[in-house]
Design a protein around this motif. Structure first.
Motif, PDB file in Angstrom:
ATOM      1  N   ARG A  81       0.829  -1.216   0.000  1.00  0.00           N
ATOM      2  CA  ARG A  81       0.000   0.000   0.000  1.00  0.00           C
ATOM      3  C   ARG A  81       0.857   1.258   0.000  1.00  0.00           C
ATOM      4  O   ARG A  81       0.482   2.272  -0.573  1.00  0.00           O
ATOM      5  CB  ARG A  81      -0.922   0.024   1.224  1.00  0.00           C
ATOM      6  N   THR A  82       1.998   1.166   0.647  1.00  0.00           N
ATOM      7  CA  THR A  82       2.855   2.349   0.740  1.00  0.00           C
ATOM      8  C   THR A  82       3.402   2.778  -0.611  1.00  0.00           C
ATOM      9  O   THR A  82       3.729   3.949  -0.791  1.00  0.00           O
ATOM     10  CB  THR A  82       4.015   2.108   1.724  1.00  0.00           C
ATOM     11  N   LEU A  83       3.496   1.862  -1.556  1.00  0.00           N
ATOM     12  CA  LEU A  83       3.991   2.232  -2.884  1.00  0.00           C
ATOM     13  C   LEU A  83       3.033   3.202  -3.560  1.00  0.00           C
ATOM     14  O   LEU A  83       3.440   4.266  -4.041  1.00  0.00           O
ATOM     15  CB  LEU A  83       4.214   0.991  -3.739  1.00  0.00           C
ATOM     16  N   ALA A  84       1.744   2.864  -3.589  1.00  0.00           N
ATOM     17  CA  ALA A  84       0.749   3.753  -4.194  1.00  0.00           C
ATOM     18  C   ALA A  84       0.581   5.022  -3.369  1.00  0.00           C
ATOM     19  O   ALA A  84       0.466   6.125  -3.919  1.00  0.00           O
ATOM     20  CB  ALA A  84      -0.585   3.024  -4.333  1.00  0.00           C
ATOM     21  N   ALA A  85       0.596   4.883  -2.041  1.00  0.00           N
ATOM     22  CA  ALA A  85       0.458   6.057  -1.176  1.00  0.00           C
ATOM     23  C   ALA A  85       1.638   7.008  -1.372  1.00  0.00           C
ATOM     24  O   ALA A  85       1.470   8.227  -1.419  1.00  0.00           O
ATOM     25  CB  ALA A  85       0.362   5.620   0.285  1.00  0.00           C
ATOM     26  N   GLY A  86       2.832   6.453  -1.503  1.00  0.00           N
ATOM     27  CA  GLY A  86       4.020   7.273  -1.733  1.00  0.00           C
ATOM     28  C   GLY A  86       3.960   8.005  -3.056  1.00  0.00           C
ATOM     29  O   GLY A  86       4.353   9.170  -3.158  1.00  0.00           O
ATOM     30  N   GLN A  87       3.455   7.338  -4.079  1.00  0.00           N
ATOM     31  CA  GLN A  87       3.307   7.992  -5.380  1.00  0.00           C
ATOM     32  C   GLN A  87       2.320   9.146  -5.291  1.00  0.00           C
ATOM     33  O   GLN A  87       2.533  10.201  -5.896  1.00  0.00           O
ATOM     34  CB  GLN A  87       2.854   6.979  -6.429  1.00  0.00           C
ATOM     35  N   ALA A  88       1.251   8.975  -4.521  1.00  0.00           N
ATOM     36  CA  ALA A  88       0.286  10.062  -4.330  1.00  0.00           C
ATOM     37  C   ALA A  88       0.933  11.254  -3.628  1.00  0.00           C
ATOM     38  O   ALA A  88       0.672  12.407  -3.984  1.00  0.00           O
ATOM     39  CB  ALA A  88      -0.924   9.564  -3.537  1.00  0.00           C
ATOM     40  N   LEU A  89       1.784  10.979  -2.645  1.00  0.00           N
ATOM     41  CA  LEU A  89       2.474  12.072  -1.948  1.00  0.00           C
ATOM     42  C   LEU A  89       3.447  12.785  -2.875  1.00  0.00           C
ATOM     43  O   LEU A  89       3.521  14.024  -2.881  1.00  0.00           O
ATOM     44  CB  LEU A  89       3.203  11.547  -0.711  1.00  0.00           C
ATOM     45  N   GLU A  90       4.183  12.029  -3.668  1.00  0.00           N
ATOM     46  CA  GLU A  90       5.108  12.652  -4.611  1.00  0.00           C
ATOM     47  C   GLU A  90       4.353  13.501  -5.628  1.00  0.00           C
ATOM     48  O   GLU A  90       4.775  14.617  -5.942  1.00  0.00           O
ATOM     49  CB  GLU A  90       5.957  11.590  -5.303  1.00  0.00           C
ATOM     50  N   ALA A  91       3.224  13.006  -6.115  1.00  0.00           N
ATOM     51  CA  ALA A  91       2.409  13.767  -7.072  1.00  0.00           C
ATOM     52  C   ALA A  91       1.878  15.054  -6.441  1.00  0.00           C
ATOM     53  O   ALA A  91       1.678  16.051  -7.141  1.00  0.00           O
ATOM     54  CB  ALA A  91       1.256  12.910  -7.580  1.00  0.00           C
ATOM     55  N   ALA A  92       1.686  15.026  -5.118  1.00  0.00           N
ATOM     56  CA  ALA A  92       1.196  16.204  -4.400  1.00  0.00           C
ATOM     57  C   ALA A  92       2.320  17.164  -4.016  1.00  0.00           C
ATOM     58  O   ALA A  92       2.069  18.194  -3.399  1.00  0.00           O
ATOM     59  CB  ALA A  92       0.428  15.771  -3.155  1.00  0.00           C
ATOM     60  N   GLY A  93       3.565  16.816  -4.354  1.00  0.00           N
ATOM     61  CA  GLY A  93       4.674  17.728  -4.113  1.00  0.00           C
ATOM     62  C   GLY A  93       5.536  17.455  -2.901  1.00  0.00           C
ATOM     63  O   GLY A  93       6.409  18.262  -2.574  1.00  0.00           O
ATOM     64  N   PHE A  94       5.335  16.321  -2.224  1.00  0.00           N
ATOM     65  CA  PHE A  94       6.207  15.983  -1.105  1.00  0.00           C
ATOM     66  C   PHE A  94       7.590  15.644  -1.654  1.00  0.00           C
ATOM     67  O   PHE A  94       7.722  14.884  -2.603  1.00  0.00           O
ATOM     68  CB  PHE A  94       5.637  14.818  -0.294  1.00  0.00           C
ATOM     69  N   ALA A  95       8.613  16.232  -1.038  1.00  0.00           N
ATOM     70  CA  ALA A  95       9.970  16.151  -1.583  1.00  0.00           C
ATOM     71  C   ALA A  95      10.698  14.854  -1.232  1.00  0.00           C
ATOM     72  O   ALA A  95      11.474  14.357  -2.048  1.00  0.00           O
ATOM     73  CB  ALA A  95      10.792  17.344  -1.107  1.00  0.00           C
ATOM     74  N   GLU A  96      10.487  14.326  -0.038  1.00  0.00           N
ATOM     75  CA  GLU A  96      11.227  13.131   0.395  1.00  0.00           C
ATOM     76  C   GLU A  96      10.267  12.108   0.987  1.00  0.00           C
ATOM     77  O   GLU A  96       9.812  12.255   2.118  1.00  0.00           O
ATOM     78  CB  GLU A  96      12.307  13.488   1.420  1.00  0.00           C
ATOM     79  N   VAL A  97       9.964  11.102   0.189  1.00  0.00           N
ATOM     80  CA  VAL A  97       9.040  10.043   0.594  1.00  0.00           C
ATOM     81  C   VAL A  97       9.827   8.735   0.665  1.00  0.00           C
ATOM     82  O   VAL A  97      10.557   8.391  -0.261  1.00  0.00           O
ATOM     83  CB  VAL A  97       7.874   9.917  -0.404  1.00  0.00           C
ATOM     84  N   ILE A  98       9.655   8.024   1.780  1.00  0.00           N
ATOM     85  CA  ILE A  98      10.415   6.805   2.015  1.00  0.00           C
ATOM     86  C   ILE A  98       9.458   5.655   2.329  1.00  0.00           C
ATOM     87  O   ILE A  98       8.608   5.779   3.220  1.00  0.00           O
ATOM     88  CB  ILE A  98      11.420   6.996   3.178  1.00  0.00           C
ATOM     89  N   ASN A  99       9.599   4.571   1.604  1.00  0.00           N
ATOM     90  CA  ASN A  99       8.807   3.367   1.792  1.00  0.00           C
ATOM     91  C   ASN A  99       9.574   2.391   2.689  1.00  0.00           C
ATOM     92  O   ASN A  99      10.736   2.092   2.431  1.00  0.00           O
ATOM     93  CB  ASN A  99       8.544   2.720   0.422  1.00  0.00           C
ATOM     94  N   VAL A 100       8.906   1.887   3.731  1.00  0.00           N
ATOM     95  CA  VAL A 100       9.509   0.840   4.562  1.00  0.00           C
ATOM     96  C   VAL A 100       9.211  -0.498   3.890  1.00  0.00           C
ATOM     97  O   VAL A 100       8.073  -0.971   3.885  1.00  0.00           O
ATOM     98  CB  VAL A 100       8.976   0.868   6.008  1.00  0.00           C
ATOM     99  N   VAL A 101      10.250  -1.084   3.297  1.00  0.00           N
ATOM    100  CA  VAL A 101      10.129  -2.338   2.559  1.00  0.00           C
ATOM    101  C   VAL A 101       9.665  -3.445   3.511  1.00  0.00           C
ATOM    102  O   VAL A 101      10.132  -3.539   4.639  1.00  0.00           O
ATOM    103  CB  VAL A 101      11.489  -2.711   1.911  1.00  0.00           C
ATOM    104  N   HIS A 102       8.739  -4.260   3.058  1.00  0.00           N
ATOM    105  CA  HIS A 102       8.157  -5.380   3.802  1.00  0.00           C
ATOM    106  C   HIS A 102       7.202  -4.942   4.902  1.00  0.00           C
ATOM    107  O   HIS A 102       6.611  -5.781   5.570  1.00  0.00           O
ATOM    108  CB  HIS A 102       9.214  -6.323   4.388  1.00  0.00           C
ATOM    109  N   GLY A 103       7.060  -3.636   5.146  1.00  0.00           N
ATOM    110  CA  GLY A 103       6.075  -3.142   6.090  1.00  0.00           C
ATOM    111  C   GLY A 103       6.233  -3.656   7.507  1.00  0.00           C
ATOM    112  O   GLY A 103       7.311  -4.049   7.944  1.00  0.00           O
ATOM    113  N   PHE A 104       5.111  -3.656   8.233  1.00  0.00           N
ATOM    114  CA  PHE A 104       5.117  -4.041   9.641  1.00  0.00           C
ATOM    115  C   PHE A 104       5.150  -5.555   9.814  1.00  0.00           C
ATOM    116  O   PHE A 104       5.849  -6.076  10.664  1.00  0.00           O
ATOM    117  CB  PHE A 104       3.884  -3.461  10.349  1.00  0.00           C
TER     118      PHE A 104
END
Length: 130
Positions: A81-104
């Motif tokens: 889920r973080t992959l799509a959520a991160g793309q949405a943040l980047e599209a909204a102009g967030f400069a540094e988005v980091i995905n935690v691989v494998h999640g919780f």
């Protein structure tokens, strides 16, 4: 978007206490399954709709962030889920988005169970449960 393994993400958070750590799981998942301490819950989607809205999500994260320049780390159950959520943040102009691989909870093992191969909890990193 950057991708960090759970231990790397924990180390990053220790070195960047100004970073915003966001759990994108539904609130019920975060509360009952467990979550890292200090994480802010901003669901990528919520029950009963289960339909993501990238703009709504980015707006909610923007309300939690000091600015769009603030680093934002994202965690979910397995790192998907973080992959799509991160793309949405980047599209909204967030400069540094980091995905935690494998999640919780990490990947599924041969018995279709999580937290046995990878993930935040598997790595023995701090977490809490309600």
């Amino acid at each position: 978007m950057k991708h960090l393994q759970p231990q790397e993400a924990w180390d990053y958070l220790q070195q960047h206490p100004d970073a915003l750590f966001v759990d994108v799981r539904m609130e019920i998942e975060s509360l009952y399954v467990g979550r890292p301490p200090g994480v802010v819950n901003v669901p990528w989607y919520e029950y009963p709709d289960l339909t993501p809205d990238g703009k709504k999500f980015a707006d909610a994260v923007a309300r939690e962030a000091s600015s769009k320049a603030q680093p934002v780390l994202l965690i979910c159950r397995s790192g998907q889920r973080t992959l799509a959520a991160g793309q949405a943040l980047e599209a909204a102009g967030f400069a540094e988005v980091i995905n935690v691989v494998h999640g919780f909870e990490g990947e599924l093992d041969e018995q279709f169970q999580r937290s046995t191969l990878s993930g935040w909890r598997f790595e023995g990193l701090p977490w809490e449960q309600m």
